[in-house]
Design an enzyme around this catalytic site. Structure first.
Site, mmCIF file in Angstrom:
data_model
loop_
_atom_site.group_PDB
_atom_site.id
_atom_site.type_symbol
_atom_site.label_atom_id
_atom_site.label_comp_id
_atom_site.label_asym_id
_atom_site.label_seq_id
_atom_site.Cartn_x
_atom_site.Cartn_y
_atom_site.Cartn_z
ATOM 1 N N ASP A 32 0.880 -1.206 -0.082
ATOM 2 C CA ASP A 32 0.037 -0.073 0.065
ATOM 3 C C ASP A 32 0.784 1.209 -0.065
ATOM 4 O OD1 ASP A 32 -2.254 1.796 0.534
ATOM 5 O OD2 ASP A 32 -3.327 0.117 0.706
ATOM 6 N N GLY A 45 4.623 1.538 -1.489
ATOM 7 C CA GLY A 45 4.912 1.615 -2.936
ATOM 8 C C GLY A 45 3.611 2.157 -3.374
ATOM 9 N N PHE A 67 1.419 1.319 -6.527
ATOM 10 C CA PHE A 67 1.319 0.085 -7.683
ATOM 11 C C PHE A 67 1.228 0.500 -9.123
ATOM 12 C CE2 PHE A 67 -3.290 -0.239 -5.674
ATOM 13 C CZ PHE A 67 -3.870 0.722 -6.320
ATOM 14 N N HIS A 109 -12.141 -1.470 -8.523
ATOM 15 C CA HIS A 109 -13.216 -0.520 -8.794
ATOM 16 C C HIS A 109 -12.931 1.009 -8.420
ATOM 17 C CE1 HIS A 109 -14.908 -0.817 -4.363
ATOM 18 N NE2 HIS A 109 -13.642 -0.460 -4.477
HETATM 19 C C1 SAM Z 1 -10.793 1.085 -1.666
HETATM 20 S S1 SAM Z 1 -9.246 0.829 -0.535
HETATM 21 C C2 SAM Z 1 -9.521 -1.159 -0.459
HETATM 22 C C3 SAM Z 1 -8.583 -1.653 0.724
HETATM 23 C C4 SAM Z 1 -8.660 -3.059 0.998
HETATM 24 N N1 SAM Z 1 -7.908 -3.799 -0.147
HETATM 25 C C5 SAM Z 1 -9.849 -3.750 1.087
HETATM 26 O O1 SAM Z 1 -10.350 -4.618 0.650
HETATM 27 O O2 SAM Z 1 -10.568 -3.099 2.082
HETATM 28 C C6 SAM Z 1 -8.067 0.729 -1.914
HETATM 29 C C7 SAM Z 1 -6.660 0.842 -1.323
HETATM 30 O O3 SAM Z 1 -5.694 0.918 -2.486
HETATM 31 C C8 SAM Z 1 -4.607 1.795 -1.896
HETATM 32 N N2 SAM Z 1 -3.947 2.390 -3.095
HETATM 33 C C9 SAM Z 1 -4.660 3.627 -3.719
HETATM 34 N N3 SAM Z 1 -3.731 3.747 -4.572
HETATM 35 C C10 SAM Z 1 -2.785 3.183 -4.613
HETATM 36 C C11 SAM Z 1 -1.311 3.147 -5.207
HETATM 37 N N4 SAM Z 1 -1.075 4.112 -6.101
HETATM 38 N N5 SAM Z 1 -0.552 2.199 -4.715
HETATM 39 C C12 SAM Z 1 -0.666 1.367 -3.802
HETATM 40 N N6 SAM Z 1 -1.689 1.478 -2.818
HETATM 41 C C13 SAM Z 1 -2.760 2.424 -3.448
HETATM 42 C C14 SAM Z 1 -5.357 2.876 -1.066
HETATM 43 O O4 SAM Z 1 -4.395 3.293 0.093
HETATM 44 C C15 SAM Z 1 -6.174 1.781 -0.011
HETATM 45 O O5 SAM Z 1 -5.784 1.077 0.974
#
Ligand code: SAM
Length: 338
Positions: free
Chosen positions: A200, A226, A228, A246
């Site tokens: 994350d 990082g 992603f 999503h």
């Molecule tokens: C909607 S949340 C889902 C969290 C978790 N996977 C769940 O099912 O509850 C999206 C996650 O993606 C992470 N995220 C968003 N952009 C990101 C990026 N560019 N690189 C890494 N993580 C990222 C956010 O910090 C967040 O924790």
């Protein structure tokens, strides 16, 4: 018989239920905002005591508290009101699992549904890409609120995901966009021999460490800080993307699926979880409603059909796709790199 005397051919009840669903939501979230559940935690009180402590006018107080009993948030034993376990866990503001603030943030944006539908624009002011998250959650407290909301959602699917897939052949997995590690913890609890990781944004590290300590899992799950979209995904036999695709538009989803394919070893598995829409797009209502919510919170995000997901996976080179219903409108699609 005159037309005025004809009984209506359809019952209004489904519409009435929808209308009063809003009353229920508002009553519970108002109680959370007033601190009803925080006040009652470990200190049951009568209606008069509670009204006095919260400075409520007596006219509505008893109906307010009894409505919370009828909605399953409080119990009343004799004269004393107590929190139910559900309210104690999720609506006591002194707990890290509190989601009252997270749930209330939906009100202002749903008031702007017309604007979102007319313009196609999100109804918040945060940027695209990783900025969508980093501009919105600038402090550890803001990340704590957001990830508590994520846990409330992923907590319903974690134990099901731990059973729905055969983890026995997997030695290591990384939950990509895994927030503060709650879903990874659910998998690890059921399969303690697996090497678990979470990728994350670096800003999530403090709340990840905090949550691991609270779950008694400090040092058991590796946090990979990082972005992603910019960094290669960590080495693992399985990669999980839950409630991640999503958030993004189709191009970015395909980019993430392709990055997972590149990172996985031969035979590696990608597990995708989201509230997916039926291929005929007639339901489920829960997934379609969260899709409208994504319209309002992201520049390009939405829910998508299982067929859409299968097509991105196949285009990236994955084979052996499986689909499993995880409940609460969530679908798991798994795919293997041959
Ligand atoms: C909607 S949340 C889902 C969290 C978790 N996977 C769940 O099912 O509850 C999206 C996650 O993606 C992470 N995220 C968003 N952009 C990101 C990026 N560019 N690189 C890494 N993580 C990222 C956010 O910090 C967040 O924790």
């Amino acid at each position: 018989m005159t037309s005025e005397m004809t009984a209506p051919a359809v019952s209004a009840e489904p519409l009435w239920r929808l209308g009063t669903a809003y009353f229920s939501r508002k009553t519970v979230l108002t109680a959370a905002e007033f601190g009803v559940f925080t006040t009652l935690s470990g200190a049951p009180a009568s209606a008069d005591e509670l009204a006095e402590r919260l400075e409520l006018h007596p006219r509505g107080a008893r109906d307010f508290f009894d409505t919370l009993v009828a909605l399953g948030m409080l119990t009343r034993e004799g004269e004393l009101y107590h929190n139910t376990p559900l309210a104690e866990h999720y609506l006591n503001a002194e707990r890290a699992s509190y989601v009252g603030a997270f749930l209330s943030t939906a009100d202002a944006r749903w008031d702007k549904l017309v604007d979102a539908l007319k313009t196609g624009d999100p109804q918040n002011r945060w940027g695209a890409g990783a900025q969508m998250f980093t501009e919105q959650y600038r402090t550890t407290a803001a990340w704590r609120n957001f990830t508590a909301g994520m846990d409330y959602l992923n907590g319903m699917i974690g134990p099901v995901l731990a059973e729905a897939f055969d983890w026995s052949t997997v030695r290591s997995f990384v939950d990509v966009g895994g927030a503060r590690g709650n879903l990874a913890a659910a998998i690890l609890r059921a399969h303690p021999d697996i090497e678990a990781g979470v990728l994350d944004l670096p800003d999530v590290a403090p709340v990840f460490e905090e949550h691991m300590a609270e779950l008694g899992l400090t040092g058991k799950i590796t946090f990979h800080p990082g972005n992603f979209f910019e960094n290669p995904m960590p080495d693992a036999q399985a990669l999980v993307m839950s409630h991640v695709l999503h958030d993004w538009g189709v191009e970015e989803r395909e980019q993430l699926v392709a990055a997972a394919y590149r990172a996985l070893p031969s035979g590696g598995i990608l597990l995708i979880v989201d509230p997916m829409i039926d291929d005929d797009r007639q339901g489920p209502a829960g997934a379609l409603l969260t899709s409208l919510n994504m319209l309002m919170v992201t520049p390009h995000g939405s829910e998508y059909t299982r067929a859409d997901c299968r097509s991105w996976l196949e285009r990236a080179g994955f084979t052996g796709l499986t689909e499993t219903d995880l409940g609460t409108h969530n679908t798991l699609i798994t795919a293997r790199k041959s």
